[in-house]
Motif scaffolding. Structure first.
Motif, PDB file in Angstrom:
ATOM      1  N   SER A  73      43.389  38.383  31.545  1.00 62.21           N
ATOM      2  CA  SER A  73      42.857  39.176  32.669  1.00 62.21           C
ATOM      3  C   SER A  73      41.759  40.088  32.136  1.00 62.21           C
ATOM      4  CB  SER A  73      43.960  39.910  33.424  1.00 62.21           C
ATOM      5  OG  SER A  73      44.916  40.483  32.568  1.00 62.21           O
ATOM      6  N   GLY A  74      42.078  41.289  31.685  1.00 62.62           N
ATOM      7  CA  GLY A  74      41.016  42.177  31.188  1.00 62.62           C
ATOM      8  C   GLY A  74      40.398  41.715  29.878  1.00 62.62           C
ATOM      9  N   ASP A 104      41.401  32.848  33.837  1.00 70.42           N
ATOM     10  CA  ASP A 104      40.887  34.214  34.060  1.00 70.42           C
ATOM     11  C   ASP A 104      41.455  34.704  35.392  1.00 70.42           C
ATOM     12  OD1 ASP A 104      39.412  36.381  34.974  1.00 70.42           O
ATOM     13  OD2 ASP A 104      37.522  35.694  34.128  1.00 70.42           O
ATOM     14  N   THR A 134      41.272  37.648  36.862  1.00 73.39           N
ATOM     15  CA  THR A 134      40.727  38.897  37.420  1.00 73.39           C
ATOM     16  C   THR A 134      40.312  38.798  38.893  1.00 73.39           C
ATOM     17  OG1 THR A 134      38.583  38.303  36.436  1.00 73.39           O
ATOM     18  CG2 THR A 134      39.950  39.862  35.223  1.00 73.39           C
ATOM     19  N   GLY A 163      45.805  40.841  38.392  1.00 70.92           N
ATOM     20  CA  GLY A 163      44.458  40.933  37.834  1.00 70.92           C
ATOM     21  C   GLY A 163      43.752  42.237  38.170  1.00 70.92           C
ATOM     22  N   THR A 215      42.870  46.143  37.595  1.00 70.37           N
ATOM     23  CA  THR A 215      42.916  47.014  36.412  1.00 70.37           C
ATOM     24  C   THR A 215      43.784  48.239  36.718  1.00 70.37           C
ATOM     25  OG1 THR A 215      41.035  48.438  36.957  1.00 70.37           O
ATOM     26  CG2 THR A 215      40.524  46.375  35.819  1.00 70.37           C
ATOM     27  N   CYS A 233      44.205  44.945  32.639  1.00 69.36           N
ATOM     28  CA  CYS A 233      44.838  44.713  33.937  1.00 69.36           C
ATOM     29  C   CYS A 233      46.358  44.869  33.850  1.00 69.36           C
ATOM     30  CB  CYS A 233      44.487  43.316  34.429  1.00 69.36           C
ATOM     31  SG  CYS A 233      42.716  43.112  34.671  1.00 69.36           S
ATOM     32  N   VAL A 268      35.582  46.510  24.428  1.00 66.11           N
ATOM     33  CA  VAL A 268      36.615  47.215  25.184  1.00 66.11           C
ATOM     34  C   VAL A 268      36.554  46.824  26.664  1.00 66.11           C
ATOM     35  CG1 VAL A 268      37.214  49.498  26.070  1.00 66.11           C
ATOM     36  CG2 VAL A 268      36.888  49.159  23.634  1.00 66.11           C
ATOM     37  N   ARG A 283      32.916  46.265  32.615  1.00 70.19           N
ATOM     38  CA  ARG A 283      33.314  45.289  33.631  1.00 70.19           C
ATOM     39  C   ARG A 283      33.479  45.957  34.999  1.00 70.19           C
ATOM     40  NH1 ARG A 283      37.840  42.289  35.611  1.00 70.19           N
ATOM     41  NH2 ARG A 283      39.384  43.534  34.525  1.00 70.19           N
ATOM     42  N   VAL A 284      34.518  46.722  35.182  1.00 71.28           N
ATOM     43  CA  VAL A 284      34.754  47.281  36.520  1.00 71.28           C
ATOM     44  C   VAL A 284      35.176  48.743  36.494  1.00 71.28           C
ATOM     45  CG1 VAL A 284      35.373  45.141  37.698  1.00 71.28           C
ATOM     46  CG2 VAL A 284      37.130  46.394  36.446  1.00 71.28           C
ATOM     47  N   GLU A 324      32.781  35.923  32.594  1.00 72.67           N
ATOM     48  CA  GLU A 324      32.390  36.970  31.630  1.00 72.67           C
ATOM     49  C   GLU A 324      30.880  37.043  31.389  1.00 72.67           C
ATOM     50  OE1 GLU A 324      34.163  38.901  28.789  1.00 72.67           O
ATOM     51  OE2 GLU A 324      35.941  38.990  30.039  1.00 72.67           O
ATOM     52  N   ARG A 358      29.635  42.679  28.468  1.00 70.29           N
ATOM     53  CA  ARG A 358      30.436  42.253  27.321  1.00 70.29           C
ATOM     54  C   ARG A 358      30.221  40.769  27.008  1.00 70.29           C
ATOM     55  NH1 ARG A 358      36.915  42.831  27.559  1.00 70.29           N
ATOM     56  NH2 ARG A 358      36.660  41.257  29.180  1.00 70.29           N
TER      57      ARG A 358
END
Lengths: 502, 403
Positions: free
Chosen positions: A72-73, A92, A94, A114, A116, A143, B19, B23-24, B46, B51
């Motif tokens: 996920s993350g 994936d 997310t 997914g 965060t 996540c 890290v 992303r979000v 991705e 990243r």
């Protein structure tokens, strides 16, 4: 295996937009947050949008014996969210990031895994709630699914709420065969809100907590929610470097022992080397300017801090007084109240620095610096021993560490559930391609060394899951038990193959 | 393949700790709600945020990945808005410095890799090539507009000096696409008793060329403009275009060294004049206004307060902030060559901003960049929204000049 056929099958499940076998897309999934490990590209990346899609993907993977890595993350520090061997499918997750239900009757939130930790807590925060344990230190990106797969802690609230898994009351899991099950109260056909784990027979949720993606794909989770207390206090103390480990151990232990239940939200100890490094002695510039002397030099000190929460002012003040007294009895001296005066606890709690405080340890210390983590859980009372033994390990490997410009040690100790701390140990080194093999050798050596000293890893991924086996941590019957569970649930061994050598 | 431009930033690439804050990130305590508009409007792999792109750039540098057409396309689907830079290891606390925030400059990486693509002949995107070809010929990016027509918008009989201490750098978008704004600015200057010069020999600032990787052209335009500005005795160069402003303010000194003149954005200039009592916005405007920070003005150059102060100086206005502002602002979607090469993506992103405008119950979205204004207006039209998109100059003009 006809690769085009697999691609078409996956496209049929998620749509062509959400599956890729293009080299450049795959390459971006060849690493997680693991700078010392080599890239390993999958054959496909798929972004499912529902539990049913995850189930169908796993059925395809079973039919064609394709390895699957859930991700996920992508924040695993030990290679857990990219393939251990090249190839296979990276799942994936997310896209599955919705909050499905906030239930104030049972004080739980149901989410897709997914999402965060930061997204979830922002939504809860609008109603005055939080998840207690705010997940890992990488919670801005990490996540819920990854957190539960690692028993994550460290993103805030560890002392009060323990690891995130301690606050989970139900899971929806897609087993490696593609069968969907629910664990917790959800397992009953007559219960729609999974309000507890502690009934209904064996607590099978535990199989999937901290499984590092080995036994199933977590698609939905039910987490406890708590009202954010109205009052809080954050205080940071300087501690003399002489006997700092022993002093900090006594402080943390007594804080835990004597603070009112449910008040101590977080407690940290930065050993002298770490505190002085944060003030700039190692990194060339101050990270925390309030830890400098008036002359702008790193202050010679260790640091402890606490964050406490309470629903009444009286409780807050009584505990503040008590915790301050304990700290000062052991030679600690309070820093100023403001962040610029060195009160890092305040930044941590009020500015959500808890999701960033680890960044410098995750290789963010300077250009081309990489980190290899051996972070683990240990009893508070073992702090001095861990420090001493890691110093011994560093001395023994000083020549090899010098070759990679490496330093070993502990960044910080943070209180978790019970009388335990999370130990942010590991190695930082300079990134040079020619040094990577030696770096990995040192990393694995330290991991095995600490395992034999009683380190209990929670984020195991590739490196640590293998190191604990190599170190002989598990008894024969225990490992066989784990193996039997794995092979029963995953007869074709398609899910996260290689972790724990399974 | 030699990635000579990218190689200069090798240290940055190998300092990314992965890290994933790019992303979000959602951090209500500092007003951050998301990072990458492209990621939000893409299939979400991705490679669509920093990243993954940094890892991909490393792969290109190490020869592990081939720079295919698709790879090139990925790197051009980015507004170079700087949001990832302002999410990466940013403590948002002056006394807490996370070192990587001082090391990695994402914008430089994206522009370097684009420069390599251009040098290799595989970049920029086809539409960019047309624009750059025209810019080489006519010094503006809007074919078939001729350079000779750049100042055609100046009303007949208007006497504008070509030389002077204060030079108005009019750029390209407004002279060729929306000259009314420039006329309004000149009227404001007249009202304030300020003489500004406009020189016909000034060319496109070079922003587009520099952003999409044609450094040679960008530098050529920069050198020419600096030479002209020097020769006409400019002490202060004022521009209303956030893209021109960033280019003059940040890129020009990197190209030619220290500039012999000061660069100001019109919002800074207007604020000075209002504070000095030379401009008097007096007419009450009953607008519910919010403000969109142009990335080139805000995140890239740190100009956040002057536009807000100018807006607040207009009587009658009810001002509300958007949810995502200043360093955490959400890009409009137009910059970095995205509007020309990926117009649908640009409008999708701009729609986010219009939705945010209605969320805060504003009826007017004010900005300070013609490029943002154009893209936001396209989004308003696509959504059939009733939100009014204006420039700060429009507001001040309506309150000061229009009776």
């Amino acid at each position: 295996m006809n690769e085009d056929r697999i691609l078409r099958l996956l496209e049929d499940v998620v749509g062509s937009e959400y599956v890729s076998c293009e080299e450049h897309v795959l390459y971006a999934y060849s690493k997680s947050n693991d700078p010392a490990l080599p890239e390993r590209m999958p054959d496909y990346v798929v972004r499912p949008g529902s539990t049913e899609e995850v189930a169908q993907i796993l059925k395809i993977a079973n039919r064609y014996r394709i390895p699957v890595i859930p991700r996920s993350g992508g924040c695993c520090l030990t290679g857990g969210s990219r393939p251990i061997e090249p190839g296979g499918i990276v799942l994936d997750l997310t896209r599955m990031n919705r909050v499905l239900d906030i239930d104030e009757d049972t004080m739980t939130v149901t989410v897709e895994c997914g999402i965060t930790w930061a997204q979830l807590n922002a939504i809860l925060g609008e109603r005055g709630y939080y998840t207690g344990c705010l997940g890992p230190g990488s919670g801005l990106c990490a996540c819920v699914g990854g957190g539960l797969s690692h028993h994550s802690v460290g993103g805030g609230g560890g002392a009060k709420y323990g690891p995130c898994t301690a606050n989970c009351t139900g899971l929806e899991v897609v087993l490696p065969t593609g069968v969907v099950i629910k664990v917790g109260a959800w397992a009953s056909n007559f219960i729609d809100k999974s309000f507890t784990l502690y009934a209904g027979g064996p607590m099978l949720a535990g199989l999937f907590f901290g499984d590092n993606g080995l036994l199933g794909v977590k698609t939905k989770a039910v987490l406890r929610i708590y009202p954010v207390p109205e009052y809080h206090a954050c205080k940071t103390f300087a501690l003399p470097t002489k006997d700092a480990d022993e002093r900090a151990t006594r402080i943390l232990y007594e804080w835990r022992l004597k603070a009112d239940h449910g008040v101590l939200y977080d407690a940290f100890y930065f050993p002298p080397v770490s505190a002085i490094a944060y003030a700039g002695a190692l990194f060339g510039q101050p990270l925390i300017k309030g830890w400098l002397t008036e002359k702008g030099m790193p202050r010679d000190m260790a640091v402890v801090f606490y964050v406490i929460e309470a629903h009444t002012e009286e409780t807050l003040h009584a505990n503040e007084k008590l915790l301050d007294k304990i700290a000062m009895e052991h030679g600690a001296e309070p820093l100023g109240e403001e962040i610029h005066e060195g009160n890092i606890a305040k930044w941590f709690y009020e500015k959500q620095g808890h999701w960033q405080i680890y960044h410098p340890l995750w290789c963010g210390t300077g250009p081309r610096i990489i980190a290899m983590t051996t972070e683990h859980i240990a009893p508070i009372k073992r702090i001095p021993m861990i420090q001493k033994k890691l110093d011994e390990w560093q001395r023994k490997h000083s020549a090899e560490l010098a070759k990679v410009k490496g330093i070993a040690g502990v960044g910080q100790f943070l209180m978790v559930e019970g009388f335990n701390v999370e130990v942010t140990s590991g190695i930082i080194a300079e990134y040079r391609p020619e040094n990577m093999e030696l770096c990995r050798k040192l990393w694995i050596d330290q991991a095995k060394f600490l395992t034999r000293l009683g380190a209990y890893y929670y984020m195991l991924g590739e490196v640590l899951s293998m190191a604990v086996i190599d170190a002989g941590a598990f008894s024969g019957p225990y490992y066989e038990f784990l193996r039997q569970i794995k092979y029963t649930l995953d007869p074709n061994r398609i899910l996260s193959p290689g972790k724990f050598y399974l | 393949m030699e990635f000579s431009n990218l190689r200069k930033y090798e240290d940055m690439l190998y300092s990314c700790s992965r890290v994933g804050d790019c992303r979000v990130s959602v951090r209500p305590s500092i007003g951050k709600y998301g990072v990458c508009p492209v990621l939000e409007h893409s299939p979400g792999f991705e490679v669509y945020f920093a990243r993954g792109r940094i890892l991909l750039a490393r792969g290109l540098l190490e020869g592990k990945i081939k720079p295919t057409e698709e790879v090139v396309r990925v790197f051009y689907q980015c507004m170079v808005c700087g949001s990832c830079k302002w999410s990466c290891n940013q403590s948002f606390e002056e006394s807490v410095v996370l070192p990587i925030s001082q090391i990695i400059d994402h914008d430089k990486i994206w522009e370097a890799i684009r420069a390599d693509f251009v040098e290799m002949g595989i970049g920029p995107m086809p539409r960019h090539r047309e624009i750059l070809a025209w810019t080489r010929k006519e010094y503006n990016p809007y074919p078939p507009s001729k350079h000779a027509d750049r100042l055609k918008w100046i009303p007949e009989g208007e006497k504008i000096p070509q030389k002077g201490k204060i030079v108005f750098f009019v750029g390209c978008t407004n002279p060729y696409r929306a000259p009314d704004l420039l006329i309004k600015y000149l009227e404001l200057m007249r009202a304030a008793g300020v003489e500004v010069a406009i020189n016909p020999d000034l060319w496109c600032c070079g922003s587009i060329a520099l952003r999409v990787g044609d450094r040679k052209l960008g530098e050529e335009l920069a050198r020419h403009n600096v030479e002209v500005l020097k020769n006409i005795g400019a002490e202060v160069v004022v521009t209303h275009c956030a893209g021109c402003y960033r280019t003059l303010k940040r890129d020009y000194p990197e190209i030619v060294g220290e500039l012999p003149f000061e660069v100001k954005h019109t919002t800074e200039h207007l604020l000075e004049l209002i504070k000095d009592g030379k401009l008097h916005p007096e007419k009450e405007l009953k607008y519910k206004v919010t403000y969109h920070d142009p990335c080139h003005l805000g995140r890239h150059c740190g100009v956040f307060d002057p536009p807000r102060e100018v807006i607040r100086s207009v009587p009658g206005i009810e001002f509300t902030e958007l949810r995502r502002i200043r360093y955490n602002s959400w890009c409009c979607g137009a910059g970095g060559g995205v509007k020309s090469a990926f117009p649908d993506l640009a409008v999708k992103i701009a729609k986010d901003r219009i939705k945010e405008t209605t969320e805060v119950k504003a009826d007017t979205l004010v900005t300070a960049c013609p490029f943002c204004e154009r893209n936001l207006t396209d989004a308003v039209n696509a959504m059939k929204s009733r939100v009014r998109v204006l420039d700060v100059i429009d507001l001040v003009h309506e309150s000061t000049i229009t009776k």
